[in-house]
Design an enzyme around this catalytic site. Structure first.
Site, mmCIF file in Angstrom:
data_model
loop_
_atom_site.group_PDB
_atom_site.id
_atom_site.type_symbol
_atom_site.label_atom_id
_atom_site.label_comp_id
_atom_site.label_asym_id
_atom_site.label_seq_id
_atom_site.Cartn_x
_atom_site.Cartn_y
_atom_site.Cartn_z
ATOM 1 N N LYS A 215 -11.894 -6.968 -4.977
ATOM 2 C CA LYS A 215 -11.252 -6.190 -3.908
ATOM 3 C C LYS A 215 -12.014 -4.766 -3.992
ATOM 4 O O LYS A 215 -12.171 -4.270 -2.870
ATOM 5 C CB LYS A 215 -9.732 -6.048 -4.475
ATOM 6 C CG LYS A 215 -8.971 -5.009 -3.646
ATOM 7 C CD LYS A 215 -8.668 -5.594 -2.240
ATOM 8 C CE LYS A 215 -8.406 -4.405 -1.475
ATOM 9 N NZ LYS A 215 -8.211 -4.748 0.139
ATOM 10 N N CYS A 269 -7.713 2.607 2.380
ATOM 11 C CA CYS A 269 -8.539 1.545 1.464
ATOM 12 C C CYS A 269 -9.802 2.090 1.227
ATOM 13 O O CYS A 269 -10.084 2.339 0.010
ATOM 14 C CB CYS A 269 -8.377 0.010 2.345
ATOM 15 S SG CYS A 269 -6.849 -0.820 2.094
HETATM 16 N N1 LIG Z 1 -1.714 -1.821 4.347
HETATM 17 C C1 LIG Z 1 -2.891 -2.460 4.083
HETATM 18 O O1 LIG Z 1 -3.582 -2.818 5.045
HETATM 19 C C2 LIG Z 1 -3.461 -2.884 2.806
HETATM 20 C C3 LIG Z 1 -4.573 -3.601 2.795
HETATM 21 C C4 LIG Z 1 -4.864 -4.206 1.486
HETATM 22 C C5 LIG Z 1 -4.368 -3.829 0.361
HETATM 23 N N2 LIG Z 1 -3.062 -3.056 0.273
HETATM 24 C C6 LIG Z 1 -2.554 -2.601 -0.916
HETATM 25 O O2 LIG Z 1 -1.303 -3.158 -0.868
HETATM 26 C C7 LIG Z 1 -0.415 -2.510 -1.583
HETATM 27 C C8 LIG Z 1 0.820 -1.983 -0.858
HETATM 28 O O3 LIG Z 1 0.463 -1.389 0.137
HETATM 29 P P1 LIG Z 1 1.254 -1.358 1.665
HETATM 30 O O4 LIG Z 1 0.338 -0.774 2.573
HETATM 31 O O5 LIG Z 1 2.177 -2.577 1.880
HETATM 32 O O6 LIG Z 1 2.201 0.074 1.096
HETATM 33 P P2 LIG Z 1 3.424 0.552 1.856
HETATM 34 O O7 LIG Z 1 3.503 1.799 1.554
HETATM 35 O O8 LIG Z 1 3.476 0.282 3.207
HETATM 36 O O9 LIG Z 1 4.671 -0.323 1.267
HETATM 37 C C9 LIG Z 1 5.050 -0.269 0.032
HETATM 38 C C10 LIG Z 1 6.374 -0.327 -0.415
HETATM 39 O O10 LIG Z 1 6.800 -0.506 -1.608
HETATM 40 C C11 LIG Z 1 7.998 0.102 -2.020
HETATM 41 N N3 LIG Z 1 8.241 0.554 -3.397
HETATM 42 C C12 LIG Z 1 7.571 1.480 -4.033
HETATM 43 N N4 LIG Z 1 7.818 1.282 -5.547
HETATM 44 C C13 LIG Z 1 8.546 0.077 -5.650
HETATM 45 C C14 LIG Z 1 9.197 -0.718 -6.659
HETATM 46 N N5 LIG Z 1 9.003 -0.187 -7.901
HETATM 47 N N6 LIG Z 1 9.900 -1.751 -6.501
HETATM 48 C C15 LIG Z 1 9.976 -2.157 -4.962
HETATM 49 N N7 LIG Z 1 9.537 -1.631 -4.120
HETATM 50 C C16 LIG Z 1 8.805 -0.394 -4.337
HETATM 51 C C17 LIG Z 1 8.050 1.239 -1.053
HETATM 52 O O11 LIG Z 1 9.434 1.862 -0.839
HETATM 53 C C18 LIG Z 1 7.351 0.805 0.115
HETATM 54 O O12 LIG Z 1 8.089 0.250 1.205
HETATM 55 C C19 LIG Z 1 -1.248 -1.067 -2.024
HETATM 56 O O13 LIG Z 1 -1.882 -1.244 -3.225
HETATM 57 C C20 LIG Z 1 -2.414 -0.964 -1.110
HETATM 58 O O14 LIG Z 1 -3.677 -0.319 -1.344
HETATM 59 C C21 LIG Z 1 -2.716 -2.442 1.715
#
Ligand SMILES: NC(=O)c1ccc[n+]([C@@H]2O[C@H](COP(=O)([O-])OP(=O)(O)OC[C@H]3O[C@@H](n4cnc5c(N)ncnc54)[C@H](O)[C@@H]3O)[C@@H](O)[C@H]2O)c1
Length: 434
Positions: A215, A269
């Site tokens: 990743k 990212c």
């Molecule tokens: N958004 C993308 O396009 C994308 C792509 C690839 C990888 N990622 C990775 O995926 C992961 C999540 O990203 P995202 O964009 O979905 O984030 P986001 O901020 O949209 O959502 C994350 C959610 O997790 C919740 N949260 C925080 N702590 C928590 C806990 N202890 N228990 C339960 N819920 C909790 C938050 O309230 C939030 O709603 C990150 O590591 C990101 O780098 C994201």
């Protein structure tokens, strides 16, 4: 392995599409988020994020009776962790006098801790959050061991990164190849069994640390390649060459594929993930570190171009077109365009910014225009920062009627300079010294 019920922790851009897609494929899903506003919104059948098709998928998931949401996990066959992994705001690391950013892993830690009371023999836990190498083995496994169960022996533990493209998440979730890294081969197989419920792309099994590296390597590869394109833009400017022409000629070589330069690299990212390598091995990552520096410095290069076009910036009125981190999205996180606006203001310019994908954005320190007309009305120069489709088709003759500005700075190679010059504009382009 057979999965009757799963628990997805974190219901954001990744967790919510994943949870609702499992539910529409017949699995009982408990979606968990610590944010009560999100949980209440979903319980009302509404969604809190913008992603094409997501509203319908969540509605279908709720209607199927398979999808419930809560602030607390419950017992399940599998637990998926999709919580944020941003930077720490208040701390940096240092190596040989060079400062680097540090991952904030608190959400992963607390999500793993929340699973501990519900973990049972034979369960599967998958970390999806982008994480520094060895997080699954050295952070998540020891926390889960507090249950008295051992990863790989009593339960399965795997890392499976998400590589979906915002705007296409629901399609890519199903169609993309998926890597699943287990702490042992049985864990990888359990992960493959789970995702094969909906994934149509190839499922590649490996070990957890390889999957974490894959990743980070993907996004670091892009960051480094954009950095070299940005450096080429500066060299072309120095030598009186049009970088866009030079790149298009170089790319006719069968083994060369130079990416496009621009005002910098943003989003959550590509501009973030390379730091996870630097943080864990600063002594081994001079190229990655310097690429981050090059890309972070590119907004300064853009400001120099604007100065070349306009002279002293103090008191000058500038229309900035586009604030998103890339074309045709409404995501302004870590955007180099906003950085350019801040830097122009630091030089004393009065900037009005127009972002058609987020007209109501509340950006601290940025004066947002209500519409294109509002941005252009009093401007003395127009700086194009994002190649949004809306901007590609702007007619210079029409723009001339909307503004007294006669200077344009194109940082994304979008406008045909001859047409704009014919309409009486002087044109400055990134990577092109006239
Ligand atoms: N958004 C993308 O396009 C994308 C792509 C690839 C990888 N990622 C990775 O995926 C992961 C999540 O990203 P995202 O964009 O979905 O984030 P986001 O901020 O949209 O959502 C994350 C959610 O997790 C919740 N949260 C925080 N702590 C928590 C806990 N202890 N228990 C339960 N819920 C909790 C938050 O309230 C939030 O709603 C990150 O590591 C990101 O780098 C994201």
């Amino acid at each position: 392995m057979n999965f009757k019920k799963i628990c997805v922790l974190g219901l954001g851009y990744i967790g919510l599409p994943t949870a609702s897609t499992f539910a529409t494929h017949g699995v009982k899903v408990l979606g968990v988020d610590i944010n009560t506003h999100i949980v209440e919104t979903l319980q009302r059948g509404e969604i809190h994020i913008h992603e094409p098709g997501l509203r319908d998928t969540v509605k279908a998931a709720l209607a199927s009776g398979n999808f419930n949401v809560s602030t607390k996990p419950e017992e399940a066959d599998a637990f998926l962790i999709a919580v944020p992994t941003p930077f720490l705001d208040d701390q940096v690391g240092e190596y040989n006098g060079q400062k680097y950013k540090l991952a904030d892993m608190r959400a992963v830690t607390s999500a793993a801790e929340a699973i501990v009371p519900f973990l049972r023999k034979g369960n599967l836990v998958v970390l999806e959050s982008t994480s520094p190498p060895r997080t699954t083995l050295e952070l998540v496994a020891p926390i889960l061991a507090r249950s008295g169960l051992e990863a790989g022996r009593d339960f399965h533990l795997a890392y499976s990164p998400e590589r979906v493209l915002p705007g296409q998440i629901l399609r890519e979730l199903i169609e993309n190849a998926r890597v699943i890294g287990g702490v042992n081969p049985d864990s990888a197989q359990a992960g493959a069994d789970l995702y094969s419920i909906f994934v149509k792309g190839e499922i590649v099994k490996t070990d957890a640390t390889t999957a974490e590296m894959v990743k980070l390597m993907e996004n670091t590869y892009r960051d480094v390649n954009i950095a070299i394109a940005n450096e080429f833009s500066r060299l072309a400017d120095k030598f009186g060459v049009d970088v866009w022409e030079a790149i298009s000629i170089a790319n006719r070589h069968p083994r060369v594929k130079i990416l496009s330069p621009g005002p910098g690299v943003g989003g959550h990212c590509i501009s973030v993930d390379p730091w996870f390598f630097v943080e864990t091995a600063p002594e081994l990552t001079p190229l990655i570190y310097n690429s981050r520096q090059v890309n972070d410095a590119q907004p300064h290069f853009v400001v120099e171009l604007v100065k070349r076009a306009l002279g002293e910036l103090k008191g000058k009125k500038i229309a900035a077109l586009g604030l998103a981190y890339k074309p045709d999205v409404d995501d302004l996180r870590e955007s180099p365009a906003t950085e350019v606006v801040h830097l122009l203001q630091k030089e004393g310019a009065q900037v009005k910014a127009w972002e058609p994908f987020k007209p109501d954005a509340n950006m601290p320190g940025i004066n947002m225009a209500r519409n294109l007309e509002d941005a252009l009305k009093d401007a003395e120069a127009i700086v194009l920062l994002v190649r949004h489709t809306d901007f590609i088709s702007l007619s210079p003759l029409k723009v001339r009627e909307m503004t007294r500005a006669r200077v344009v700075v194109d940082t994304v190679n979008t406008w045909n300079p001859n047409e704009w010059m014919k309409a009486d504009f002087s044109v400055e382009r990134l990577g092109v010294r006239k």
